[in-house]
Design a protein around this motif. Structure first.
Motif, PDB file in Angstrom:
ATOM      1  N   ASP B   3      29.518  -2.032  11.015  1.00  0.00           N
ATOM      2  CA  ASP B   3      29.472  -1.861  12.476  1.00  0.00           C
ATOM      3  C   ASP B   3      30.710  -1.142  12.967  1.00  0.00           C
ATOM      4  O   ASP B   3      30.633  -0.281  13.835  1.00  0.00           O
ATOM      5  N   GLU B   4      31.873  -1.546  12.415  1.00  0.00           N
ATOM      6  CA  GLU B   4      33.124  -0.906  12.837  1.00  0.00           C
ATOM      7  C   GLU B   4      33.107   0.575  12.522  1.00  0.00           C
ATOM      8  O   GLU B   4      33.535   1.394  13.309  1.00  0.00           O
ATOM      9  N   ILE B   5      32.581   0.911  11.338  1.00  0.00           N
ATOM     10  CA  ILE B   5      32.557   2.315  10.955  1.00  0.00           C
ATOM     11  C   ILE B   5      31.648   3.093  11.897  1.00  0.00           C
ATOM     12  O   ILE B   5      31.972   4.177  12.346  1.00  0.00           O
ATOM     13  N   GLU B   6      30.503   2.493  12.222  1.00  0.00           N
ATOM     14  CA  GLU B   6      29.570   3.189  13.098  1.00  0.00           C
ATOM     15  C   GLU B   6      30.172   3.421  14.469  1.00  0.00           C
ATOM     16  O   GLU B   6      29.855   4.390  15.117  1.00  0.00           O
ATOM     17  N   LYS B  33      45.579   7.911   9.878  1.00  0.00           N
ATOM     18  CA  LYS B  33      44.336   8.498  10.399  1.00  0.00           C
ATOM     19  C   LYS B  33      43.397   7.388  10.859  1.00  0.00           C
ATOM     20  O   LYS B  33      42.733   7.511  11.899  1.00  0.00           O
ATOM     21  N   GLU B  34      43.337   6.322  10.088  1.00  0.00           N
ATOM     22  CA  GLU B  34      42.450   5.212  10.453  1.00  0.00           C
ATOM     23  C   GLU B  34      42.892   4.583  11.773  1.00  0.00           C
ATOM     24  O   GLU B  34      42.066   4.242  12.613  1.00  0.00           O
ATOM     25  N   ARG B  35      44.193   4.453  11.907  1.00  0.00           N
ATOM     26  CA  ARG B  35      44.706   3.883  13.145  1.00  0.00           C
ATOM     27  C   ARG B  35      44.395   4.801  14.321  1.00  0.00           C
ATOM     28  O   ARG B  35      44.024   4.338  15.402  1.00  0.00           O
ATOM     29  N   MET B  36      44.534   6.079  14.115  1.00  0.00           N
ATOM     30  CA  MET B  36      44.230   7.046  15.177  1.00  0.00           C
ATOM     31  C   MET B  36      42.740   6.980  15.537  1.00  0.00           C
ATOM     32  O   MET B  36      42.365   7.050  16.701  1.00  0.00           O
ATOM     33  N   GLN B  37      41.924   6.811  14.510  1.00  0.00           N
ATOM     34  CA  GLN B  37      40.476   6.668  14.679  1.00  0.00           C
ATOM     35  C   GLN B  37      40.176   5.485  15.598  1.00  0.00           C
ATOM     36  O   GLN B  37      39.398   5.577  16.538  1.00  0.00           O
ATOM     37  N   GLN B  38      40.828   4.346  15.303  1.00  0.00           N
ATOM     38  CA  GLN B  38      40.626   3.139  16.106  1.00  0.00           C
ATOM     39  C   GLN B  38      41.090   3.372  17.539  1.00  0.00           C
ATOM     40  O   GLN B  38      40.427   2.954  18.489  1.00  0.00           O
TER      41      GLN B  38
END
Lengths: 117, 133
Positions: B3-6, B33-38
């Motif tokens: 769900d988080e990825i979606e 990058k993951e943090r920026m994504q969030q």
């Protein structure tokens, strides 16, 4: 005469270039918008388009600020804590503080646990 | 986890945006990058929530302190609307052999000022109009 701002310069180049007009998938943006609030019933066709550009500006600004912190630490690789610090030191990114601090606390706790173990 | 990825923006796109603004020699860790994504996803949620109350994303951006973004958004949107109108007119001309021009109404809500359509997304200064090639 009004001088171009930082953002108009960012927008003036490369928008309709290699990756097409939008750099983010509109369907994904729409999904996130729908999930964000129960008040969101319908989304106009233009809203994800506006957000794709707004996100680009947001990512670029946060990246620039995080990079300054990376440079201050005399490093060439941006770490997640640089992003966290950029969030904490920028007023308009206050809404992200809980997101980054929580994660930082978790990672600090994990490091501490490892040291004990 | 799925769900988080979606509910996140694709990390490749986010990474690309980050690299664009940094010097070529800069490196970005996967976690950054993951943090920026969030953060980007949270940005969308935050502004959407405000926009739902304000009925307008640009207004919401302004009220949350992202004044610069909202001005840039309006200009981007004007250009985009002009581009879409021009494309629709071209399609109409291709479909209709008759000479009368049917102005296709694209209902985007507010009235658009009759700006000269532009194919590039360069941002215009206030008071300037683009000239079609």
């Amino acid at each position: 005469m009004r001088q171009p701002g930082a953002y108009s310069k960012l927008l003036s180049g490369g928008v309709s270039g290699k990756t097409g007009p939008h750099s983010l998938p509109l369907a994904r943006i729409k999904k996130i918008m729908k999930k964000s609030s129960e008040d969101v019933k319908m989304i106009s066709g233009e809203a994800p388009i506006v957000f794709s550009k707004a996100c680009e500006l947001f990512v670029e600004e946060l990246t620039k600020r995080a990079w300054l912190i990376t440079l201050q630490g005399k490093r060439r690789t941006m770490q997640k804590d640089d992003v966290a610090s950029a969030v904490i030191t920028t007023d308009i990114f206050d809404f992200l503080v809980n997101l980054v601090v929580e994660d930082r606390n978790n990672s600090t706790a994990a490091v501490a646990a490892n040291k004990l173990g | 986890m799925s769900d988080e990825i979606e509910l996140s923006l694709p990390i490749a796109n986010v990474g690309r945006m980050m690299k664009k603004i940094l010097p070529p020699s800069a490196k970005i860790s996967r976690e950054a990058k993951e943090r920026m994504q969030q953060c980007a996803s949270e940005f969308i949620c935050f502004v959407t929530g405000e926009a739902a109350h304000r009925y307008d994303i640009c207004w919401a951006l302004s009220s949350l302190g992202f004044d610069n973004y909202s001005e840039a958004m309006l200009r981007y949107l004007q250009n985009f609307r002009g581009f879409e109108r021009e494309r629709a007119n071209q399609n109409n001309k291709a479909n209709n052999s008759c000479s009368d021009e049917k102005d296709e109404e694209i209902s985007y809500g507010d009235d658009n000022t009759t700006s000269t359509p532009s194919f590039d997304f360069g941002i215009l200064e206030r008071g300037e109009t683009s000239t079609a090639n």
